[in-house]
Design a protein around this motif. Sequence first.
Motif, PDB file in Angstrom:
ATOM      1  N   ILE D 235      -1.305 -14.098   0.638  1.00 46.55           N
ATOM      2  CA  ILE D 235      -1.186 -14.134  -0.823  1.00 46.55           C
ATOM      3  C   ILE D 235       0.254 -14.285  -1.303  1.00 46.55           C
ATOM      4  O   ILE D 235       0.504 -14.286  -2.514  1.00 46.55           O
ATOM      5  N   ALA D 236       1.197 -14.420  -0.347  1.00 43.23           N
ATOM      6  CA  ALA D 236       2.618 -14.481  -0.731  1.00 43.23           C
ATOM      7  C   ALA D 236       2.893 -15.632  -1.707  1.00 43.23           C
ATOM      8  O   ALA D 236       3.612 -15.472  -2.696  1.00 43.23           O
ATOM      9  N   ASP D 237       2.309 -16.773  -1.421  1.00 42.36           N
ATOM     10  CA  ASP D 237       2.528 -17.927  -2.295  1.00 42.36           C
ATOM     11  C   ASP D 237       2.025 -17.665  -3.700  1.00 42.36           C
ATOM     12  O   ASP D 237       2.715 -17.915  -4.685  1.00 42.36           O
ATOM     13  N   GLU D 238       0.808 -17.173  -3.741  1.00 45.15           N
ATOM     14  CA  GLU D 238       0.118 -17.040  -5.018  1.00 45.15           C
ATOM     15  C   GLU D 238       0.696 -15.898  -5.859  1.00 45.15           C
ATOM     16  O   GLU D 238       0.889 -16.024  -7.060  1.00 45.15           O
ATOM     17  N   ALA D 239       0.987 -14.778  -5.217  1.00 49.42           N
ATOM     18  CA  ALA D 239       1.370 -13.576  -5.959  1.00 49.42           C
ATOM     19  C   ALA D 239       2.854 -13.265  -5.899  1.00 49.42           C
ATOM     20  O   ALA D 239       3.315 -12.330  -6.551  1.00 49.42           O
ATOM     21  N   GLY D 240       3.624 -14.013  -5.109  1.00 52.55           N
ATOM     22  CA  GLY D 240       5.053 -13.742  -5.027  1.00 52.55           C
ATOM     23  C   GLY D 240       5.338 -12.361  -4.480  1.00 52.55           C
ATOM     24  O   GLY D 240       4.561 -11.832  -3.686  1.00 52.55           O
ATOM     25  N   ALA D 241       6.436 -11.755  -4.943  1.00 46.33           N
ATOM     26  CA  ALA D 241       6.836 -10.445  -4.434  1.00 46.33           C
ATOM     27  C   ALA D 241       5.780  -9.380  -4.688  1.00 46.33           C
ATOM     28  O   ALA D 241       5.736  -8.352  -4.023  1.00 46.33           O
ATOM     29  N   TRP D 242       4.925  -9.610  -5.699  1.00 44.02           N
ATOM     30  CA  TRP D 242       3.841  -8.658  -5.961  1.00 44.02           C
ATOM     31  C   TRP D 242       2.899  -8.516  -4.769  1.00 44.02           C
ATOM     32  O   TRP D 242       2.136  -7.560  -4.681  1.00 44.02           O
ATOM     33  N   SER D 243       2.925  -9.500  -3.876  1.00 41.43           N
ATOM     34  CA  SER D 243       2.011  -9.415  -2.732  1.00 41.43           C
ATOM     35  C   SER D 243       2.316  -8.189  -1.887  1.00 41.43           C
ATOM     36  O   SER D 243       1.445  -7.673  -1.189  1.00 41.43           O
ATOM     37  N   ILE D 244       3.562  -7.699  -1.959  1.00 41.05           N
ATOM     38  CA  ILE D 244       3.875  -6.464  -1.236  1.00 41.05           C
ATOM     39  C   ILE D 244       3.062  -5.309  -1.793  1.00 41.05           C
ATOM     40  O   ILE D 244       2.413  -4.562  -1.063  1.00 41.05           O
ATOM     41  N   ALA D 245       3.044  -5.186  -3.129  1.00 39.83           N
ATOM     42  CA  ALA D 245       2.282  -4.103  -3.757  1.00 39.83           C
ATOM     43  C   ALA D 245       0.786  -4.257  -3.498  1.00 39.83           C
ATOM     44  O   ALA D 245       0.079  -3.288  -3.203  1.00 39.83           O
ATOM     45  N   LEU D 246       0.306  -5.498  -3.584  1.00 36.12           N
ATOM     46  CA  LEU D 246      -1.136  -5.716  -3.408  1.00 36.12           C
ATOM     47  C   LEU D 246      -1.560  -5.458  -1.965  1.00 36.12           C
ATOM     48  O   LEU D 246      -2.622  -4.895  -1.701  1.00 36.12           O
ATOM     49  N   GLY D 247      -0.712  -5.887  -1.031  1.00 38.57           N
ATOM     50  CA  GLY D 247      -1.006  -5.612   0.380  1.00 38.57           C
ATOM     51  C   GLY D 247      -1.085  -4.121   0.625  1.00 38.57           C
ATOM     52  O   GLY D 247      -1.998  -3.623   1.300  1.00 38.57           O
ATOM     53  N   TRP D 248      -0.117  -3.409   0.029  1.00 37.35           N
ATOM     54  CA  TRP D 248      -0.133  -1.956   0.183  1.00 37.35           C
ATOM     55  C   TRP D 248      -1.398  -1.356  -0.419  1.00 37.35           C
ATOM     56  O   TRP D 248      -2.010  -0.446   0.145  1.00 37.35           O
ATOM     57  N   LEU D 249      -1.816  -1.867  -1.600  1.00 33.99           N
ATOM     58  CA  LEU D 249      -2.979  -1.323  -2.290  1.00 33.99           C
ATOM     59  C   LEU D 249      -4.237  -1.425  -1.418  1.00 33.99           C
ATOM     60  O   LEU D 249      -5.004  -0.460  -1.283  1.00 33.99           O
ATOM     61  N   VAL D 250      -4.463  -2.596  -0.841  1.00 33.56           N
ATOM     62  CA  VAL D 250      -5.629  -2.773   0.030  1.00 33.56           C
ATOM     63  C   VAL D 250      -5.507  -1.855   1.251  1.00 33.56           C
ATOM     64  O   VAL D 250      -6.451  -1.170   1.647  1.00 33.56           O
ATOM     65  N   GLY D 251      -4.313  -1.829   1.840  1.00 36.97           N
ATOM     66  CA  GLY D 251      -4.097  -0.951   2.986  1.00 36.97           C
ATOM     67  C   GLY D 251      -4.334   0.496   2.626  1.00 36.97           C
ATOM     68  O   GLY D 251      -4.882   1.264   3.418  1.00 36.97           O
TER      69      GLY D 251
END
Lengths: 310, 310, 310, 310, 310
Positions: D235-251
């Motif tokens: 999701i890095a392309d689509e969400a940019g730096a926010w992908s860090i937060a989103l990855g953490w959220l799912v994890g």
Amino acid sequence: MLLNPNLKFARMILITWKVDLIMIALCIVAYWVEVHVLKEYVHIPAAIPTLMGTAIAFFVGFNNNQAYDRWWEARTIWGGIVNDSRSWTRSVLFYSLGAQTDSKLFSDRFDEAQAIPYRMIKRHLSFLYALKRSLRGSGEEDYKTYLEEADQKTVARFTNIPSALLDLQNQDLQLLRERNQVDGYAFLALNDLIVRFSDGMGKCERIKTTVFPVTYIYFTRVFIWMLITLLTMVIADEAGAWSIALGWLVGFVFHVTHINGLSLMNPFDGNPASISLNAIVRTIEINTLETLKNPQVPAPVEAVNGEYIL
Amino acid sequence: MLLNPNLKFARMILITWKVDLIMIALCIVAYWVEVHVLKEYVHIPAAIPTLMGTAIAFFVGFNNNQAYDRWWEARTIWGGIVNDSRSWTRSVLFYSLGAQTDSKLFSDRFDEAQAIPYRMIKRHLSFLYALKRSLRGSGEEDYKTYLEEADQKTVARFTNIPSALLDLQNQDLQLLRERNQVDGYAFLALNDLIVRFSDGMGKCERIKTTVFPVTYIYFTRVFIWMLITLLTMVIADEAGAWSIALGWLVGFVFHVTHINGLSLMNPFDGNPASISLNAIVRTIEINTLETLKNPQVPAPVEAVNGEYIL
Amino acid sequence: MLLNPNLKFARMILITWKVDLIMIALCIVAYWVEVHVLKEYVHIPAAIPTLMGTAIAFFVGFNNNQAYDRWWEARTIWGGIVNDSRSWTRSVLFYSLGAQTDSKLFSDRFDEAQAIPYRMIKRHLSFLYALKRSLRGSGEEDYKTYLEEADQKTVARFTNIPSALLDLQNQDLQLLRERNQVDGYAFLALNDLIVRFSDGMGKCERIKTTVFPVTYIYFTRVFIWMLITLLTMVIADEAGAWSIALGWLVGFVFHVTHINGLSLMNPFDGNPASISLNAIVRTIEINTLETLKNPQVPAPVEAVNGEYIL
Amino acid sequence: MLLNPNLKFARMILITWKVDLIMIALCIVAYWVEVHVLKEYVHIPAAIPTLMGTAIAFFVGFNNNQAYDRWWEARTIWGGIVNDSRSWTRSVLFYSLGAQTDSKLFSDRFDEAQAIPYRMIKRHLSFLYALKRSLRGSGEEDYKTYLEEADQKTVARFTNIPSALLDLQNQDLQLLRERNQVDGYAFLALNDLIVRFSDGMGKCERIKTTVFPVTYIYFTRVFIWMLITLLTMVIADEAGAWSIALGWLVGFVFHVTHINGLSLMNPFDGNPASISLNAIVRTIEINTLETLKNPQVPAPVEAVNGEYIL
Amino acid sequence: MLLNPNLKFARMILITWKVDLIMIALCIVAYWVEVHVLKEYVHIPAAIPTLMGTAIAFFVGFNNNQAYDRWWEARTIWGGIVNDSRSWTRSVLFYSLGAQTDSKLFSDRFDEAQAIPYRMIKRHLSFLYALKRSLRGSGEEDYKTYLEEADQKTVARFTNIPSALLDLQNQDLQLLRERNQVDGYAFLALNDLIVRFSDGMGKCERIKTTVFPVTYIYFTRVFIWMLITLLTMVIADEAGAWSIALGWLVGFVFHVTHINGLSLMNPFDGNPASISLNAIVRTIEINTLETLKNPQVPAPVEAVNGEYIL
């Protein structure tokens, strides 16, 4: 009971060929209809087979879980019968004949005191063979091997032969009690074992006579046909004639799982995946005869083709 | 208990027609509203029905698992009653009348020593018929067949007739004990069986009187309506009027699964999927009468239309 | 225990309104934030709520399964108490007073021989009412109805009244034994029933006093809030303001399932979905009084508003 | 045992902070690598994390189910010990001292006849404290409170103190039998309870000493790291730096579920989610002392910070 | 039984390397075929591996659940044997030798009265070693350590040595009864323990001799190969040569889960994940010898490499 996790290719074909043919035929029809009839009028969204897949996966999973539980319960019941059979032999022997029995076993002549317990132990082997026969629905008469002629006549008029044999066991137990060959405490222990045999027998009959709810089996099959029909249509545009193969592949996964479950559903059937009653009963027979110092102990049951044991 | 995995088409329609009609109506309405009202104002993303599908699949699966467990537990309880019934007959007979009883059975006249055990064995058949009657909620009076007139009068004033019959069994057991027809050890064995019958009876009543949590059934139905409504709307653009058929198809899979579960939920109801109490009780009856050398053994219960056994 | 699968609309609202309001508020905030704040900076891929949905569906399912198991175990325990209670009445009666007891029941005066068993049977009803009281946490004093004054005084100084009542039962059983009113075998049978009552009581207390692991309940709620927040944001572009309604709809399915589970988690609470202890205890009371030929048998418990039985 | 479903925020942080930090670090690294290294060379399709998610959800779910089962089984075993402990107290008391015992309890002096049963009842409390000590692995010596000095010496040389205490109980039971203070029937009832205590003790030891298969725990953690790494990249392309937060959220969702399971896995550990052995043993202690009319009854165990009971 | 949740990297490789190699080879072939052969002729839609994933996840999950159940059941059975072994030692000792036995234990000479119980207790240790030997299929002769020569000769001619040892226990129990060293009640208690040992032994044999239905294991493997082949092809376009790594990664998750299950499936095998029979038997040995005041108590079993206990 199948033995080898590396199934022979022949068996895999044997298990799946019928379903494979039907599925391939179905996919061909679905593909033909989609391409030549429906294409211009209707477009089926990909969400449909996906959503259906969830529900169907549950159905197949549910069937498999319940089938496995029936199979394992059947095996557990027979495991219990094995254990109690050993307890039976040793309890009848020592509690009715005394601790010094062992040295006198299988002398050429024995008095009446010995006759009753011996009869009870052998009749139990007969009970096992009769129970196996009634569960397998086979007409084998091998249960008569260990049965005195008088008993054979008595049980002949009964619908349920194993149950009639337990009647005789109770009768002989009462006889032992009346002759004071066993005291009240040993009586309790032996009576308890007969109740447990009655219990084990009844549990097997329950599994055998209770048809798995047929609506589950029927609709699972219907749903899988629906799924692969729709799936083939959905991917026909994208994959062309290959959609037939791909539809079959997905159907293969679902259907084989379903078939695996079916093969466990009736664990006394006598198919290669069934409980290996022959081997189990033979094991008890060997243990019992060894305890009785009987010199003619039969060999264990052999695997059929090295593939499975019945 | 349905017998044949190849359901007749008529039965399949019988099972699903009501729900089919409702679903088709719902899909038509949803399609009409989407096309003529909502189309311009709202676009429903495909992720919505997919996400809902997961939760609903769980609901349906949960209901089915619990329903099957109730059904199988009910069957297991009755299996236990069958086994204990056989133990009862043979234990009462031999422990109170002695090992030589068999030869004297059903002579034309019998003394009082025989009267009590015979009464207890027959009263047990009556107990089974009375239990079946109370579980099925039918008004059948066939439990009186094996019951002496005095007993019939005694139980008449009780709300729970099977329980009252067990009271009488305990009374007669005490009588046997007072007359020294059974010793303390046999007393223990027989008392244990009565406790188990009381247990089996109570377990059946528990299943019968405990309504499955209705919120599960209610909301499952509501959720499935919601799902197919949304789904029809989501695919309306892509599939046109065919979305009505496709919405119904997905709903069919979910709803039929749900209905299958419902048919097992109350296993004593008397519908075609219920436990075949008639057949089970008859089996015990046959076994018991054969043990008593009664010449009038009834025939096993026949399947209804060759389709199911009640 | 709710009775009617067609929930009244009022009850459905009653069950869900609080959660509905919170969810709608949450979706509105999420929508507003997405549209007015985040839109330009962040785009949330649709895979995120889908992936989270899988884990959350498991959580909700897990909670429901365990909650249902607690509820069904609680019901099963009480079913066992019902069965053993009937066995208790008939065993105490006939084994201590003899088989001819029945005809003498409830004559106007009875000697001391009758006094003890009667006391034990009535004290058992008291035990049931006291157990219900302690499980429900209500302050009802109705357990005193069937309890002699001396007993009332004795149990008053105990923390655990039902347990103290069982102490008294054991004491009376020993008294019967010392007076030779029961022999050793009946003693064993009755002692076994007291042990089972102690067991049933303790099992209920276990369910009542063991809080379901709170982390599961807490995080499930947190996760559902997270899911619908993200979902609303994800679909905000596509569905506009309607995404508030759709977010709520998905949340509704997850949350209602979760709430259904919660309502079963503490089965002795006294909410409409709880085990109907009032009705169960009353049933035993009726059966017992009928066996004692007591002319004043109370009526069964009525449903509250025709909706549920407590 | 945690008490309050509204976890304090502090506890939630306490439970998850370690895993949160690791996950955020991992997501940052994944994002950096994707953007600065991999972007031009490799594109990871979204189907990969989705497919992995299914298998991982199963893993986590499987671990949680088994962990909960261990926890609930542990609680059930201790529930059984509670019930049997009450049966023990009342059975030892009345069966060895007679029905009139109650009035004589705790007079200032008692003869030898009273000494043995009192010793047995108190030694049982000692057994409970010793069992708790061995399960918790704490070095507390409070089990000596209720133990006579002679007994303390005897058990000192044993590896397994609770088991040694049961040896002494059996010895005293035999003593009671030799002195004819209990008859054979009461002997059977008491012996049965000792066997059940031995059983309960052994079951607890089984749960304590059997490590949950570590491959499940290990690979679950590895798989979750893999999942969020891949997801962040996808999701890095689509969400940019926010992908860090989103990855953490799912994890977060997956990992917290996993941690919840771990906290139940060793239910005798003494962490806040463990079985509250202190409270359970104290409850038995209170019940026992009340039955013995002991005036010094201790208070129930208090919650720690109002948050949990140990 | 593996001990450390932080698996050494070496063990992780040890567990997975074979499957890793096969999968990587398969992915390479699939990629090559897709790119060089199929690309122009066929396009596989992404829905295919997703749909297959659902069914396969079920298969893997099903296998794991059943495997874990076998493993835990095996552990539970041995837990039961541990508990009953302790009950055996203390019951045989005190019930046959009297409450004052303790002071006389292991004096230098003992009379015949002591000889029989001592023989029975030691023979039980022999039974445990013989059972372990037969379950592990090892040829160890250590079961002879605690066995008198006469017994060694007797059991030599039996196929099933543990069962033959139980025969001898029953014989000695009868001897104790004939010598009036135990009364009827103690006889019942001891007989009950022998029946339970027979039961435990038979349950272990059931798990050992019943092959897990091989179709499940076989097709699971086949399906995983199919899945990663298709997946690699599907993503070949999008991910290029990286699709080989990604295909392997997904396969890794599925296959490792499957392998974890397999390692628990035959819990008596003697692999690092098996039940630690050595340690369990040694624990019983230590407890027993301590009770007998035997000064030569062996040390507990050590972990292999600090990694696992056998």
